[in-house]
Design a protein around this motif. Structure first.
Motif, PDB file in Angstrom:
ATOM      1  N   PRO A  33     -20.187 -39.847  69.121  1.00  0.00           N
ATOM      2  CA  PRO A  33     -18.821 -39.326  69.179  1.00  0.00           C
ATOM      3  C   PRO A  33     -18.608 -38.271  68.096  1.00  0.00           C
ATOM      4  O   PRO A  33     -19.303 -38.258  67.076  1.00  0.00           O
ATOM      5  N   GLY A  36     -14.912 -38.265  62.995  1.00  0.00           N
ATOM      6  CA  GLY A  36     -13.529 -38.700  62.917  1.00  0.00           C
ATOM      7  C   GLY A  36     -13.085 -39.524  64.113  1.00  0.00           C
ATOM      8  O   GLY A  36     -12.002 -40.076  64.109  1.00  0.00           O
ATOM      9  N   CYS A  37     -13.890 -39.607  65.136  1.00  0.00           N
ATOM     10  CA  CYS A  37     -13.523 -40.356  66.345  1.00  0.00           C
ATOM     11  C   CYS A  37     -14.402 -41.585  66.534  1.00  0.00           C
ATOM     12  O   CYS A  37     -14.427 -42.155  67.626  1.00  0.00           O
ATOM     13  N   GLU A  38     -15.112 -41.980  65.531  1.00  0.00           N
ATOM     14  CA  GLU A  38     -16.054 -43.087  65.673  1.00  0.00           C
ATOM     15  C   GLU A  38     -15.361 -44.416  65.921  1.00  0.00           C
ATOM     16  O   GLU A  38     -15.883 -45.273  66.608  1.00  0.00           O
ATOM     17  N   ARG A  39     -14.177 -44.612  65.353  1.00  0.00           N
ATOM     18  CA  ARG A  39     -13.521 -45.918  65.428  1.00  0.00           C
ATOM     19  C   ARG A  39     -12.230 -45.878  66.232  1.00  0.00           C
ATOM     20  O   ARG A  39     -11.308 -46.635  65.953  1.00  0.00           O
ATOM     21  N   LEU A  40     -12.145 -45.041  67.209  1.00  0.00           N
ATOM     22  CA  LEU A  40     -10.950 -44.994  68.047  1.00  0.00           C
ATOM     23  C   LEU A  40     -10.883 -46.237  68.910  1.00  0.00           C
ATOM     24  O   LEU A  40     -11.903 -46.741  69.368  1.00  0.00           O
ATOM     25  N   CYS A  47      -2.918 -47.698  70.741  1.00  0.00           N
ATOM     26  CA  CYS A  47      -2.458 -46.451  70.126  1.00  0.00           C
ATOM     27  C   CYS A  47      -1.098 -46.010  70.665  1.00  0.00           C
ATOM     28  O   CYS A  47      -0.790 -44.827  70.683  1.00  0.00           O
ATOM     29  N   CYS A  50       1.051 -44.211  67.947  1.00  0.00           N
ATOM     30  CA  CYS A  50       0.402 -43.084  67.275  1.00  0.00           C
ATOM     31  C   CYS A  50       1.261 -41.831  67.423  1.00  0.00           C
ATOM     32  O   CYS A  50       1.853 -41.570  68.470  1.00  0.00           O
ATOM     33  N   ASN A  52      -0.082 -38.730  66.666  1.00  0.00           N
ATOM     34  CA  ASN A  52      -1.029 -37.626  66.688  1.00  0.00           C
ATOM     35  C   ASN A  52      -0.867 -36.847  67.989  1.00  0.00           C
ATOM     36  O   ASN A  52      -1.311 -37.271  69.042  1.00  0.00           O
ATOM     37  N   CYS A  55      -3.974 -35.883  70.295  1.00  0.00           N
ATOM     38  CA  CYS A  55      -4.693 -36.916  71.046  1.00  0.00           C
ATOM     39  C   CYS A  55      -4.427 -36.759  72.533  1.00  0.00           C
ATOM     40  O   CYS A  55      -3.309 -36.468  72.951  1.00  0.00           O
TER      41      CYS A  55
END
Length: 78
Positions: A33, A36-40, A47, A50, A52, A55
């Motif tokens: 991935p 910064g998106c590894e733990r979505l 979410c 959220c 953001n 997204c």
């Protein structure tokens, strides 16, 4: 072009398309991935709060229907 050559050519095209699909799928699965998106989270409910706007799952608060707003407020307050 004879019918035998047309059949062989059709089979080769189908085989090449299947090989292309398999190779592209394997490459897709092995691609890590973005940074910064590894733990979505995997689900949309995680979410819902959220803010953001970048997204792809982001929904502006005014865009929800009244029933969806009630569900959104209930999520995570148990």
């Amino acid at each position: 072009m004879s019918s035998e050559v047309a059949t062989i050519l059709a089979i080769l095209i189908v085989v090449l398309l299947v090989i292309l699909f398999v190779v592209s799928f394997v490459i897709y699965v092995k691609t890590p991935p973005p940074k910064g998106c590894e733990r979505l989270p995997k689900d949309k409910e995680a979410c819902m709060h959220c803010d953001n706007e970048g997204c792809k799952l982001y929904v502006p608060k005014g865009a929800l229907k009244p029933q969806e707003e009630e569900n959104k407020e209930d999520v995570g307050h148990d």
